[in-house]
Motif scaffolding. Structure first.
Motif, PDB file in Angstrom:
ATOM      1  N   TYR A 174      57.999  74.630  53.982  1.00  0.00           N
ATOM      2  CA  TYR A 174      57.945  74.996  55.397  1.00  0.00           C
ATOM      3  C   TYR A 174      58.256  76.481  55.565  1.00  0.00           C
ATOM      4  CZ  TYR A 174      57.522  71.032  58.675  1.00  0.00           C
ATOM      5  OH  TYR A 174      57.063  70.027  59.473  1.00  0.00           O
ATOM      6  N   VAL A 175      59.374  76.893  54.966  1.00  0.00           N
ATOM      7  CA  VAL A 175      59.827  78.275  55.116  1.00  0.00           C
ATOM      8  C   VAL A 175      58.836  79.239  54.499  1.00  0.00           C
ATOM      9  CG1 VAL A 175      61.575  79.932  54.375  1.00  0.00           C
ATOM     10  CG2 VAL A 175      62.264  77.744  55.319  1.00  0.00           C
ATOM     11  N   ARG A 176      58.320  78.910  53.321  1.00  0.00           N
ATOM     12  CA  ARG A 176      57.353  79.778  52.657  1.00  0.00           C
ATOM     13  C   ARG A 176      56.139  80.033  53.556  1.00  0.00           C
ATOM     14  NH1 ARG A 176      56.730  80.546  47.139  1.00  0.00           N
ATOM     15  NH2 ARG A 176      58.576  80.110  45.880  1.00  0.00           N
ATOM     16  N   LEU A 177      55.586  78.965  54.103  1.00  0.00           N
ATOM     17  CA  LEU A 177      54.386  79.110  54.926  1.00  0.00           C
ATOM     18  C   LEU A 177      54.713  79.799  56.247  1.00  0.00           C
ATOM     19  CD1 LEU A 177      51.378  78.558  55.035  1.00  0.00           C
ATOM     20  CD2 LEU A 177      51.859  76.356  56.121  1.00  0.00           C
ATOM     21  N   ALA A 178      55.836  79.421  56.864  1.00  0.00           N
ATOM     22  CA  ALA A 178      56.214  80.023  58.143  1.00  0.00           C
ATOM     23  C   ALA A 178      56.460  81.523  58.000  1.00  0.00           C
ATOM     24  CB  ALA A 178      57.458  79.333  58.695  1.00  0.00           C
ATOM     25  N   PHE A 179      57.128  81.922  56.921  1.00  0.00           N
ATOM     26  CA  PHE A 179      57.386  83.349  56.711  1.00  0.00           C
ATOM     27  C   PHE A 179      56.083  84.093  56.458  1.00  0.00           C
ATOM     28  CE2 PHE A 179      58.080  87.065  54.098  1.00  0.00           C
ATOM     29  CZ  PHE A 179      59.068  87.736  54.811  1.00  0.00           C
ATOM     30  N   ALA A 180      55.216  83.509  55.654  1.00  0.00           N
ATOM     31  CA  ALA A 180      53.942  84.163  55.346  1.00  0.00           C
ATOM     32  C   ALA A 180      53.128  84.379  56.618  1.00  0.00           C
ATOM     33  CB  ALA A 180      53.155  83.323  54.344  1.00  0.00           C
ATOM     34  N   VAL A 181      53.113  83.381  57.509  1.00  0.00           N
ATOM     35  CA  VAL A 181      52.378  83.510  58.772  1.00  0.00           C
ATOM     36  C   VAL A 181      52.970  84.644  59.603  1.00  0.00           C
ATOM     37  CG1 VAL A 181      51.859  82.384  60.967  1.00  0.00           C
ATOM     38  CG2 VAL A 181      51.647  81.096  58.835  1.00  0.00           C
ATOM     39  N   ALA A 182      54.309  84.641  59.757  1.00  0.00           N
ATOM     40  CA  ALA A 182      54.974  85.644  60.590  1.00  0.00           C
ATOM     41  C   ALA A 182      54.790  87.056  60.032  1.00  0.00           C
ATOM     42  CB  ALA A 182      56.459  85.313  60.713  1.00  0.00           C
ATOM     43  N   ALA A 183      54.826  87.198  58.709  1.00  0.00           N
ATOM     44  CA  ALA A 183      54.758  88.520  58.085  1.00  0.00           C
ATOM     45  C   ALA A 183      53.343  89.091  58.073  1.00  0.00           C
ATOM     46  CB  ALA A 183      55.302  88.448  56.663  1.00  0.00           C
ATOM     47  N   PHE A 184      52.340  88.225  57.849  1.00  0.00           N
ATOM     48  CA  PHE A 184      50.981  88.731  57.662  1.00  0.00           C
ATOM     49  C   PHE A 184      50.179  88.809  58.961  1.00  0.00           C
ATOM     50  CE2 PHE A 184      51.896  87.915  53.245  1.00  0.00           C
ATOM     51  CZ  PHE A 184      51.170  88.883  52.580  1.00  0.00           C
ATOM     52  N   LEU A 185      50.628  88.137  60.016  1.00  0.00           N
ATOM     53  CA  LEU A 185      49.883  88.210  61.266  1.00  0.00           C
ATOM     54  C   LEU A 185      50.310  89.397  62.130  1.00  0.00           C
ATOM     55  CD1 LEU A 185      49.390  84.480  62.253  1.00  0.00           C
ATOM     56  CD2 LEU A 185      47.847  86.041  61.085  1.00  0.00           C
ATOM     57  N   GLU A 186      51.111  90.259  61.560  1.00  0.00           N
ATOM     58  CA  GLU A 186      51.397  91.591  62.083  1.00  0.00           C
ATOM     59  C   GLU A 186      51.969  91.639  63.499  1.00  0.00           C
ATOM     60  OE1 GLU A 186      47.864  93.894  61.567  1.00  0.00           O
ATOM     61  OE2 GLU A 186      48.020  93.882  59.391  1.00  0.00           O
ATOM     62  N   PRO A 187      53.079  90.946  63.765  1.00  0.00           N
ATOM     63  CA  PRO A 187      53.774  91.173  65.032  1.00  0.00           C
ATOM     64  C   PRO A 187      54.509  92.512  64.965  1.00  0.00           C
ATOM     65  CG  PRO A 187      55.063  89.712  63.656  1.00  0.00           C
ATOM     66  CD  PRO A 187      53.770  89.974  62.916  1.00  0.00           C
ATOM     67  N   GLU A 188      54.729  93.141  66.112  1.00  0.00           N
ATOM     68  CA  GLU A 188      55.453  94.408  66.113  1.00  0.00           C
ATOM     69  C   GLU A 188      56.941  94.205  65.846  1.00  0.00           C
ATOM     70  OE1 GLU A 188      51.646  95.341  67.551  1.00  0.00           O
ATOM     71  OE2 GLU A 188      52.990  93.809  68.324  1.00  0.00           O
TER      72      GLU A 188
END
Length: 422
Positions: A174-188
């Motif tokens: 869960y954490v691996r995928l959630a972090f990858a989404v948050a990091a790569f989808l480029e929020p400011e």
């Protein structure tokens, strides 16, 4: 001009203690009546400080009180403090999960947050579908998400399960995928609340590296809550420490970690230990002395430190091992030393021993000593956790020739020689 991307002004959060819905109708009516007349909420004038260790007198508690800070674009802010200090409440307000009781927050970009394992994921949807869902929540177009999809899946390490409903994922996945989404989808602004502790060591290292990369090269801002001081020191450019719902420190990361460690762990150095009630085997007394046999807890880098031990050993424990370990203020084990009792003690009874710590070895830092008397893999006879403590200071040493204050864990005088080519 500072490029401020996040500004919190007078943020406070008040909660009512007890069971939800019990005895609140009167309070709700009172609030409504004051609001109708244009008056201040009467319950904002009451409430205890958020100290979980003591019993309060009010039904209301301030989880946060008068929080003010600014974050510049590209900064990595570490938020540290004891459990119950208000860190997670602050991040929930910054993530818009809950609203502040008073105050306001100004944002200069999109916010992505990792507050709990699985937050924002739909358990019935696959990992791939959840990537698109989270991207849409962040305001990304389907084309933008698709362009990042392969990188997200590869970074998460969950490729084999990407088309499996996430309800079947482990907490680490869960954490691996959630972090990858948050990091790569480029929020400011990326907000992370301790969730990386769920991942394994390899993923934590990779995640910290990714956060460093997106802050330095991508110019994105990160708010990072953790009890891992090594990770905070490695990642953060600035630190905020919270205590009882209030900010008690804001400044350089090294200074913030020092403040945190002293307020939470430091209760005065211990140069002596005594126990006159040892029955069979165990430590009777321990002390730290200098080369003049004076008991001390502060030493220079190049001074001799000797530990004096009085140990009681029964006949049946002459085969035991006696040892100690040195741990620094960041809870890193620096080294361990051990000896078999019967190599230095011939008969049972009380004996006096001395052990000298390596000279010019421990760099300036604060240290704890843990001692153990045990038969390996069979029985722990006596163990004293953090029973002695001391500090190594720079005074009188040559360490000042090095820039900065981080010398690592130990200073090693290696054997250097000139190699002559034939």
């Amino acid at each position: 001009m500072k490029d401020i991307i996040l500004k919190a002004e007078n943020i406070s959060k008040q909660y009512r203690l007890g069971q939800v819905g019990t005895g609140t109708l009167t309070h709700d009516l009172n609030r409504w009546w004051h609001q109708l007349r244009g008056k201040e909420d009467p319950y904002l004038k009451i409430g205890d400080t958020n100290d979980r260790t003591i019993k309060g007198t009010s039904d209301y508690v301030w989880a946060l009180q008068d929080i003010n800070f600014e974050v510049e674009r590209g900064e990595v802010i570490g938020i540290i403090g004891k459990n119950g200090a208000g860190k997670s409440t602050l991040l929930k307000i910054l993530s818009r999960v809950t609203a502040p009781t008073t105050g306001s927050i100004k944002f200069g970009g999109r916010v992505a947050s990792l507050l709990e394992v699985g937050t924002g994921f739909n358990g019935e949807m696959t990992g791939r579908e959840n990537i698109y869902l989270n991207g849409a929540i962040l305001g990304m177009t389907k084309k933008e998400i698709t362009a990042k999809l392969d990188e997200i899946i590869d970074f998460s390490g969950c490729e084999r399960y990407i088309d499996t409903p996430v309800k079947r994922y482990s907490s680490g996945m869960y954490v691996r995928l959630a972090f990858a989404v948050a990091a790569f989808l480029e929020p400011e602004i990326l907000i992370i609340d301790e969730v990386l502790a769920v991942g394994d060591a390899e993923f934590q290292k990779k995640a910290i590296g990714k956060m460093q990369d997106i802050s330095r090269t991508g110019g994105r801002t990160i708010l990072f809550v953790s009890h891992n001081m090594a990770a905070v020191k490695q990642l953060c450019t600035k630190t905020i420490m919270m205590e009882n719902g209030m900010i008690v420190f804001e400044g350089k990361t090294d200074d913030g970690i020092d403040y945190y460690l002293q307020s939470n762990q430091y209760d005065g150095y211990k140069g002596n230990y005594n126990n006159d009630n040892v029955k069979e085997s165990g430590f009777v007394s321990l002390s730290l002395v200098d080369e003049m046999n004076v008991n001390r807890t502060e030493f220079g880098f190049d001074e001799t430190i000797t530990v004096k031990l009085k140990v009681k050993v029964a006949e049946k424990h002459l085969n035991a091992h006696l040892g100690f370990r040195v741990v620094d203020r960041n809870e890193r084990v620096i080294f361990t030393s051990e000896i078999k009792i019967d190599t230095i003690i011939i008969t049972s009874g009380i004996c006096n021993l001395e052990v000298q710590l390596p000279v010019k070895f421990l760099v300036p830092n604060k240290f704890n000593l843990t001692f153990a008397l045990h038969v390996p893999n069979i029985v722990m006879i006596d163990c004293l956790d953090d029973c002695l403590s001391f500090e190594i200071v720079e005074t009188g040493s040559d360490l000042h020739i090095y820039t900065g204050n981080d010398y690592g864990c130990v200073f090693v005088d290696c054997n250097w020689s000139l190699r002559m080519d034939k």
